[in-house]
Design an enzyme around this catalytic site. Structure first.
Site, PDB file in Angstrom:
ATOM      1  N   HIS A   1      63.967  28.225 -36.071  1.00 48.96           N
ATOM      2  CA  HIS A   1      63.528  26.904 -36.499  1.00 48.96           C
ATOM      3  C   HIS A   1      63.904  25.822 -35.476  1.00 48.96           C
ATOM      4  O   HIS A   1      63.116  24.923 -35.170  1.00 48.96           O
ATOM      5  CB  HIS A   1      64.149  26.602 -37.875  1.00 48.96           C
ATOM      6  CG  HIS A   1      63.937  25.200 -38.345  1.00 48.96           C
ATOM      7  ND1 HIS A   1      64.914  24.227 -38.235  1.00 48.96           N
ATOM      8  CD2 HIS A   1      62.860  24.601 -38.906  1.00 48.96           C
ATOM      9  CE1 HIS A   1      64.437  23.094 -38.726  1.00 48.96           C
ATOM     10  NE2 HIS A   1      63.205  23.278 -39.140  1.00 48.96           N
TER      11      HIS A   1
ATOM     12  N   GLU B   1      61.532  25.984 -32.669  1.00 46.66           N
ATOM     13  CA  GLU B   1      60.255  25.369 -33.069  1.00 46.66           C
ATOM     14  C   GLU B   1      60.312  23.857 -32.821  1.00 46.66           C
ATOM     15  O   GLU B   1      59.386  23.272 -32.245  1.00 46.66           O
ATOM     16  CB  GLU B   1      60.000  25.683 -34.550  1.00 46.66           C
ATOM     17  CG  GLU B   1      58.772  25.022 -35.148  1.00 46.66           C
ATOM     18  CD  GLU B   1      59.055  24.326 -36.472  1.00 46.66           C
ATOM     19  OE1 GLU B   1      58.944  23.085 -36.539  1.00 46.66           O
ATOM     20  OE2 GLU B   1      59.390  25.024 -37.459  1.00 46.66           O
ATOM     21  N   HIS B   2      61.391  23.210 -33.252  1.00 48.72           N
ATOM     22  CA  HIS B   2      61.534  21.763 -33.006  1.00 48.72           C
ATOM     23  C   HIS B   2      61.479  21.446 -31.516  1.00 48.72           C
ATOM     24  O   HIS B   2      60.816  20.520 -31.082  1.00 48.72           O
ATOM     25  CB  HIS B   2      62.880  21.263 -33.550  1.00 48.72           C
ATOM     26  CG  HIS B   2      62.839  20.829 -34.978  1.00 48.72           C
ATOM     27  ND1 HIS B   2      63.174  19.561 -35.364  1.00 48.72           N
ATOM     28  CD2 HIS B   2      62.509  21.503 -36.103  1.00 48.72           C
ATOM     29  CE1 HIS B   2      63.069  19.465 -36.686  1.00 48.72           C
ATOM     30  NE2 HIS B   2      62.672  20.624 -37.159  1.00 48.72           N
TER      31      HIS B   2
ATOM     32  N   GLU C   1      67.428  17.162 -41.739  1.00 42.18           N
ATOM     33  CA  GLU C   1      66.454  18.023 -42.424  1.00 42.18           C
ATOM     34  C   GLU C   1      67.192  18.960 -43.390  1.00 42.18           C
ATOM     35  O   GLU C   1      66.778  19.162 -44.537  1.00 42.18           O
ATOM     36  CB  GLU C   1      65.643  18.831 -41.393  1.00 42.18           C
ATOM     37  CG  GLU C   1      64.541  19.662 -42.017  1.00 42.18           C
ATOM     38  CD  GLU C   1      63.685  20.412 -40.988  1.00 42.18           C
ATOM     39  OE1 GLU C   1      63.960  20.296 -39.776  1.00 42.18           O
ATOM     40  OE2 GLU C   1      62.754  21.118 -41.414  1.00 42.18           O
TER      41      GLU C   1
END
Lengths: 424, 429
Positions: free
Chosen positions: B66, B69-70, B141
């Protein structure tokens, strides 16, 4: 995007878009009334009861089995507000017969079904009425109580409630918890009859059909007796002459939710509407916008930081989730972005990127039946006809000077902060 | 370029495998304004322990997929969102248990946008500074999800079922685990999982298939990818029994949230057999608990469930489980009632009429899904990564028998495999 053909049956406006592009028929019925404290909860409760059963399918189980038999026809409802109106929407989404071996036309069956839901609900039947109303009052109560579960939505609702505390717009579209208990069976039935008579009704169909076919189906299946057609009259956001109000609320949260509300005199029907859309887009509509870039990317203060524009009410809202102690820093940065919008500090790149994004969004509407319906419904709500092609052209013409001028009309009204209980 | 016809669905799919191993699929949709493209890698949160043939083992911190991905969105020239915006495309990405997907939708400059998508994902740019900066953003997040009771109760049940398999680890990791991520970690994972042979590009919308293929052909020919050895995903043995029978967390909620899960004892290899079990299980759950079933209606009438009640069956590499539940005033009574009803159904089996109706509904839902370019691209990739085919679903539905569904019912509902997750309000002092 081709335009809807229009007709009228039983004082209900009919809008049909014949197309072979989809594998389904999309049907949407909008029923709108002014948002009023005295009726908001009854209006909200009505579709909950209507989805329990009809004359032919009085038991909820039969009602839902029938939908499954229609190749799992989608049926749903929503209650929302647009400006100071409370709108109940019924949706159906059913497979085009060409793809399945259906004995009877699924479009025909859908109208028979929706017509019954609207005009012959089990709500009219004393053998079912009390049971369904009691159960759905409980469901509505739970829905209203559950708003607090999702802190992002809760903070957004609370900000509007505080901002518009002297206007109907403060009301939640699902009504008020305190009213539920006092709603009687007879009272709801009576209200339903009145609502059916007086509400604005717009029926939309997108799919492989024609206006003529749809009008015949409505005449056949909708047993309505309405004496006059009702139209919408939007009132823009009231100007409030007071300083910015700040509301802080405490709950058991780990992340602070910062929301802000701004008012503008520009609404959907105005010529400046495209400039207001551009204002919102440059401020916080996208990942290239000022809020995302400055609050998230430059300062790492938040995961989300964005703005939204309600063009029917003339309200722009900002939302972000931040570390509790970063409140002042975040407010400061967001206010700087608002100032910079008013000063017209907008680059040519921001202008062209935002135009490209808005145009893309408008063009994409044409690929979804329900999006096209939603877009056209704006015309009914505002009384202003603006095709997607016209909107595209208007957005294209907006200059930085136009946005600066629009920015002068956006005034910060309310800052709402949801934080933890520390220091209580 | 291969042409794959699906006349019964009025769809034609085009496929080509690039010399470097990249799979490219194009589905032209006549009359559509929009083009939607996804560029996906078989790499998700569960891939935290791996080895490429001939290389050493890597065990990486939770949340790397993840995090990566950012960070992909940052290029030496700046944020790639800005480039997409200039080209009128709306871009995004997401990470799941077993894949990371980058996507855009646009109505103009389609070729430029496809190139941007492919190029930015194939051009990593990680620095010590930009990795540190991202920790603050992802930290928020994670905190956002921590405050979300639906997410907490959902992950709670997976945590209760699985003690070893990384499916129980939150996709974003924790504030602590992401704290240990460095640009070196990111490059290690990137170099392993972002090789074209581990990726799939899907383009759907108002496009010309041959044009898209030749664009990708040329684009890939300019890039030098060496051969990559096979990726071995290493999973320690997960016990067949659940890790924990019950897990409770506190958050302010209007009613307790209760989800329970049944962990499959038998894990199937990816492929046709797994696809079939998936579809049969989903059909079985729908006949049992769908909103048009007597059990659902009874539970609703007794105020034990509300509109948010639902169920799912989730399956992937070395894991498979169902999750059932929603908001309820009384979690234990809800579970007991379902359990009793299921035991009765196991005795009697489902009847033919309910079975046929549920199957009809599934077929309808499937056809409806094909209206949405987003759903087609995401589901197609999802199926492909599980070594099955989205467009083969309809014949499978047609071949499922009542006996098969009844057998699945008896097999799946083994209460020894039950795990419960509850989120309830803290008791105020």
């Amino acid at each position: 995007m081709t335009s809807f053909e229009q007709g009228r049956v039983h004082q209900m406006r009919i809008h049909v878009l014949p197309t072979k592009r989809f594998k389904t028929f999309a049907i949407s019925l909008y029923i709108g009334v002014p948002l009023e404290e005295s009726s908001v909860t009854k209006v909200a409760l009505t579709p909950f009861v209507m989805r329990r059963g009809t004359e032919s399918y009085p038991e909820t189980l039969q009602f839902r089995e029938h939908l499954d038999d229609m190749y799992g026809a989608g049926f749903g409802f929503d209650v929302f507000k647009r400006g100071d109106y409370q709108i109940v929407q019924f949706r159906m989404d059913v497979i085009n017969d060409a793809f399945v071996a259906s004995e009877e036309s699924l479009l025909q069956q859908s109208f028979a079904f929706l017509g019954e839901v609207l005009t012959k609900p089990a709500l009219k039947d004393s053998a079912y009425r009390n049971r369904y109303i009691d159960a759905e009052k409980e469901t509505l109560r739970k829905r209203l109580e559950a708003i607090v579960n999702d802190k992002i939505r809760y903070a957004a609702e609370r900000c509007i409630e505080e901002m518009c505390k002297n206007e109907p717009y403060r009301l939640h579209p699902l009504g008020e918890r305190k009213d539920i208990e006092g709603i009687s069976s007879e009272g709801l039935l009576e209200h339903y009859e009145h609502w059916l008579q007086s509400a604005s009704m717009d029926l939309y169909v997108v799919g492989d059909t024609s206006l003529d076919e749809v009008q015949k189906l409505v005449e056949q299946h909708f047993q309505l007796q309405r004496s006059e057609e009702t139209t919408y009259h939007m009132t823009p956001s009231a100007r409030v002459s007071r300083d910015v109000q700040t509301i802080v609320e405490k709950l058991d949260v780990g992340q602070g939710k910062l929301n802000m509300g701004l008012r503008t005199s520009i609404t959907y029907k105005d010529d400046q509407y495209a400039a207001a859309l551009m204002y919102n887009g440059i401020l916080g509509g996208y990942p290239h916008s000022k809020l995302f870039v400055n609050v998230r990317e430059k300062e790492s203060l938040a995961y989300y930081a964005s703005s939204r524009f309600d063009g029917h009410k003339g309200i722009c809202t900002i939302q972000s989730g931040i570390e509790i102690e970063n409140y002042e820093k975040a407010v400061d940065i967001i206010k700087k972005q608002l100032d910079s919008m008013q000063a017209g500090n907008i680059s040519d790149l921001e202008l062209s990127q935002t135009k490209a994004m808005i145009s893309n969004h408008v063009r994409e509407l044409g690929d979804s039946a329900f999006e096209m319906i939603g877009y056209d419904f704006n015309r009914q709500l505002s009384g202003k006809s603006r095709t997607a092609a016209e909107l595209l052209e208007q957005v294209e013409r907006v200059t930085i000077e136009d946005i600066k001028r629009a920015a002068q009309t956006f005034q910060l009204d309310t800052i709402y902060y949801l934080r933890d209980r520390k220091g209580e | 370029m291969q042409t794959i016809q699906h006349p019964e669905l009025q769809e034609t799919l085009y496929y080509e495998k690039m010399p470097n191993g990249l799979d490219v699929y194009v589905l032209p949709k006549e009359g559509f304004q929009k083009t939607y493209a996804t560029f996906s890698t078989r790499y998700g949160s569960i891939d935290n322990h791996f080895r490429v043939t001939g290389e050493e083992d890597h065990q990486v911190p939770d949340g790397v997929a993840h995090f990566l991905e950012h960070k992909m969105f940052e290029e030496p020239t700046g944020d790639i969102f800005a480039t997409f915006a200039t080209q009128g495309a709306s871009a995004n990405a997401f990470t799941s248990f077993d894949r990371t997907v980058y996507l855009f939708s646009a109505t103009e400059q389609i070729e430029a946008n496809i190139e941007t998508l492919v190029n930015f994902v194939q051009n990593p740019y990680f620095t010590d500074e930009n990795v540190e900066k991202e920790k603050g953003i992802i930290g928020q997040e994670i905190k956002m999800y921590q405050d979300n009771p639906d997410w907490r109760v959902y992950f709670g049940v997976i945590e209760a079922m699985y003690g070893v398999h990384p499916v129980h680890i939150d996709i974003a990791g924790t504030v602590e685990s992401i704290g240990t991520i460095t640009k070196e970690t990111l490059y290690t994972c990137y170099n392993t999982f972002y090789h074209p042979s581990n990726m799939l590009l899907f383009v759907v919308g108002g496009v010309d298939a041959e044009k898209v293929m030749s664009l990708i052909r040329e684009n890939q020919a300019k890039k030098n990818y060496g051969e990559q050895g096979e990726i071995h995903r290493l999973f320690a043995d997960e016990p067949s029994e659940v890790y924990q029978q019950r897990k409770t967390s506190q958050l302010p909620v209007s009613l307790p949230k209760c989800l329970f899960g049944l962990k499959e004892k038998k894990v199937l290899e990816l492929g046709e057999e797994q696809l079939r079990r998936d579809l049969v299980t989903k059909l079985m759950l729908d006949i049992m608990l769908g909103s048009s079933t007597p059990l659902y209606q009874k539970l609703y009438d007794d105020d034990l469930i509300s509109d948010g009640f639902g169920f799912e069956f989730n399956t992937g590499k070395n894991y498979a489980f169902s999750i059932i539940g929603g908001d309820t005033r009384d979690p234990d009574q809800l579970i007991e009632r379902i359990r009793t009803a299921v035991e009765e159904m196991k005795q009697t089996g489902f009847d033919q009429a309910h079975f046929e109706r549920a199957r009809k509904k599934k077929v309808g839902n499937y056809l409806r899904m094909l209206n949405s370019p987003e759903s087609i691209a995401n589901e197609f990739t999802n199926y492909k990564f599980r070594e099955s085919d989205l467009f083969a679903v309809l014949p499978v539905y047609e071949s499922i028998t009542l006996d098969e569904v009844n057998a699945r019912l008896r097999d799946h509902f083994d209460w020894e495999q039950l795990a419960i997750s509850i989120v309830e309000s803290p008791v105020q002092a």
